[in-house]
Write an enzyme that holds these catalytic residues in place. Structure first.
Site, PDB file in Angstrom:
ATOM      1  N   LYS A 112       0.901  -1.217  -0.049  1.00 54.39           N
ATOM      2  CA  LYS A 112       0.183  -0.009   0.034  1.00 54.39           C
ATOM      3  C   LYS A 112       0.836   1.149  -0.087  1.00 54.39           C
ATOM      4  O   LYS A 112       0.439   2.436  -0.620  1.00 54.39           O
ATOM      5  CB  LYS A 112      -0.810   0.015   1.263  1.00 54.39           C
ATOM      6  N   LYS A 195      -6.352 -13.227 -13.079  1.00 49.87           N
ATOM      7  CA  LYS A 195      -7.563 -13.617 -12.619  1.00 49.87           C
ATOM      8  C   LYS A 195      -8.740 -12.525 -12.788  1.00 49.87           C
ATOM      9  O   LYS A 195      -8.552 -11.649 -12.977  1.00 49.87           O
ATOM     10  CB  LYS A 195      -7.380 -14.021 -11.261  1.00 49.87           C
ATOM     11  N   LYS A 198     -11.674  -6.846  -9.836  1.00 44.84           N
ATOM     12  CA  LYS A 198     -12.407  -5.665  -9.957  1.00 44.84           C
ATOM     13  C   LYS A 198     -11.166  -4.629 -10.405  1.00 44.84           C
ATOM     14  O   LYS A 198     -11.338  -3.652 -11.119  1.00 44.84           O
ATOM     15  CB  LYS A 198     -12.984  -5.024  -8.503  1.00 44.84           C
TER      16      LYS A 198
HETATM   17  P1  AMP Z   1     -11.970  -9.493  -3.433  1.00 49.25           P
HETATM   18  O1  AMP Z   1     -13.192  -8.810  -3.858  1.00 49.25           O
HETATM   19  O2  AMP Z   1     -10.938  -9.561  -4.404  1.00 49.25           O
HETATM   20  O3  AMP Z   1     -11.320  -8.752  -2.043  1.00 49.25           O
HETATM   21  O4  AMP Z   1     -11.998 -11.042  -3.165  1.00 49.25           O
HETATM   22  C1  AMP Z   1     -12.820 -11.422  -2.216  1.00 49.25           C
HETATM   23  C2  AMP Z   1     -12.696 -13.056  -1.965  1.00 49.25           C
HETATM   24  O5  AMP Z   1     -13.087 -13.639  -3.480  1.00 49.25           O
HETATM   25  C3  AMP Z   1     -11.367 -13.648  -2.288  1.00 49.25           C
HETATM   26  O6  AMP Z   1     -10.755 -13.864  -0.954  1.00 49.25           O
HETATM   27  C4  AMP Z   1     -11.143 -14.811  -2.952  1.00 49.25           C
HETATM   28  O7  AMP Z   1     -11.344 -15.882  -2.210  1.00 49.25           O
HETATM   29  C5  AMP Z   1     -12.388 -14.706  -3.864  1.00 49.25           C
HETATM   30  N1  AMP Z   1     -11.894 -14.337  -5.312  1.00 49.25           N
HETATM   31  C6  AMP Z   1     -11.780 -13.069  -5.713  1.00 49.25           C
HETATM   32  N2  AMP Z   1     -11.421 -13.224  -7.047  1.00 49.25           N
HETATM   33  C7  AMP Z   1     -11.239 -14.415  -7.415  1.00 49.25           C
HETATM   34  C8  AMP Z   1     -10.957 -14.904  -8.648  1.00 49.25           C
HETATM   35  N3  AMP Z   1     -10.831 -14.539  -9.686  1.00 49.25           N
HETATM   36  N4  AMP Z   1     -10.849 -16.571  -8.646  1.00 49.25           N
HETATM   37  C9  AMP Z   1     -11.130 -17.126  -7.353  1.00 49.25           C
HETATM   38  N5  AMP Z   1     -11.580 -16.396  -6.383  1.00 49.25           N
HETATM   39  C10 AMP Z   1     -11.507 -15.145  -6.172  1.00 49.25           C
END
Ligand code: AMP
Length: 332
Positions: A112, A195, A198
């Protein structure tokens, strides 16, 4: 006695297929085997200074979408972090025994500092103590997180053990990362690189609430290449990503059909992406309809949030009462 699991998600917008297949689908299954607390981490999100409207809107999205995916507010405890002030109180106590050196060494903090040098606030530095408070407040032993969170969990164990030593109490248990699914699913994005996330922008993600038109449009723009040039060649990342998505949402026959066409150099990406879009729409439809219904039902959402906050506070109050007494805050 079921083991206690805690998991939080920062409200930063709508949930996408990566969140669904990587996390939420496991939460839905695990709620029957564990004593689960699922919270919406709105306190954590203050480090990035969201506007009040955005913050409220994002919290609402996550609540609606968790419910639409099948998290059952009777079976598990679903709550909004800021509805449980005991978390903030425990965070304060833990901060007294968290040292600058160890907080500064955290990889996420260093990231960060590099990525947002104009907003290196104390909340970022103490993110691991707030996360520890989230977990220790329910004396959880399992946290469904990936490898990237291992360092934070280790800090949670350090803070809990340090508290125990300082106050000569065997009070906080150690929490460990765990994976409910046999195999962790990584959902690829649509931009041909890595992957679904957002941070890759809206065009990289299929959101659970996306309309059929939005899905068709995003899929038609998904990154491909000039096509295979030799039979049975290895797929480059962008193409493999789309096949991986197809594996998740389409039937085995459909996948085999397009895989065969690719291997024979007869694939037409337009048809391939259209099929993938239609299968995503079929998969998404029941969840999207439920999202639409729930979004209109503010009374129900209010009830769920209140009920969750009550259940979470019951557990949190007990911990805080014990902690206050251990620290030496005693009534005269
Ligand atoms: P985030 O919104 O990126 O903080 O993601 C929240 C949770 O969603 C993470 O802890 C991951 O377990 C899961 N996650 C997010 N993006 C992916 C992805 N592309 N593939 C698999 N799991 C994901």
């Amino acid at each position: 006695m079921k083991e206690t699991v805690v998991s939080g998600i920062r409200p930063t917008g709508q949930l996408h297929l990566g969140n669904y297949f990587g996390a939420v689908t496991n939460f839905v299954k695990m709620q029957y085997d564990y004593n689960c607390y699922f919270f919406i981490a709105d306190l954590h999100s203050l480090t990035t200074h969201p506007t009040p409207q955005d913050l409220h809107g994002y919290v609402r999205h996550v609540l609606v979408e968790y419910l639409a995916c099948g998290i059952d507010p009777e079976q598990s405890t679903i709550y909004i972090q800021s509805d449980v002030p005991e978390v903030a109180e425990l965070y304060l106590y833990l901060n007294m025994n968290a040292y600058m050196g160890e907080l500064e060494r955290s990889t996420s903090f260093k990231d960060k500092v590099r990525s947002q040098p104009d907003n290196v606030n104390a909340g970022l530095l103490t993110y691991p103590t707030l996360m520890a408070a989230d977990i220790l407040i329910h004396k959880a032993v399992k946290v469904p997180v990936g490898k990237d969170q291992e360092q934070h969990l280790e800090m949670t164990r350090t803070f809990g053990n340090r508290f125990n030593r300082l106050y000569h109490a065997d009070y906080f248990p150690e929490a460990f990362a765990f994976s409910y699914a046999q195999q962790l699913v990584k959902v690829p994005g649509l931009d041909g690189k890595g992957k679904m996330s957002k941070s890759g922008g809206d065009s990289n993600c299929i959101y659970l609430a996306d309309s059929p038109e939005a899905i068709r449009k995003k899929m038609s723009r998904a990154v491909t290449d000039g096509g295979p040039t030799v039979e049975n060649q290895a797929k480059p990342e962008a193409i493999q990503n789309l096949f991986d998505l197809m594996k998740i949402v389409s039937s085995a026959d459909t996948l085999a059909h397009f895989d065969g066409l690719y291997n024979q150099m007869a694939i037409r990406y337009g048809d391939f992406k259209k099929q993938l879009a239609e299968d995503m729409i079929l998969f998404n439809s029941p969840i999207r309809e439920r999202i639409e219904e729930l979004s209109k039902d503010t009374d129900y959402l209010r009830k769920v949030a209140r009920h969750g906050a009550e259940k979470a506070r019951e557990s949190a109050r007990k911990t805080i009462s014990d902690v206050r007494s251990l620290i030496g805050f005693k009534a005269f």
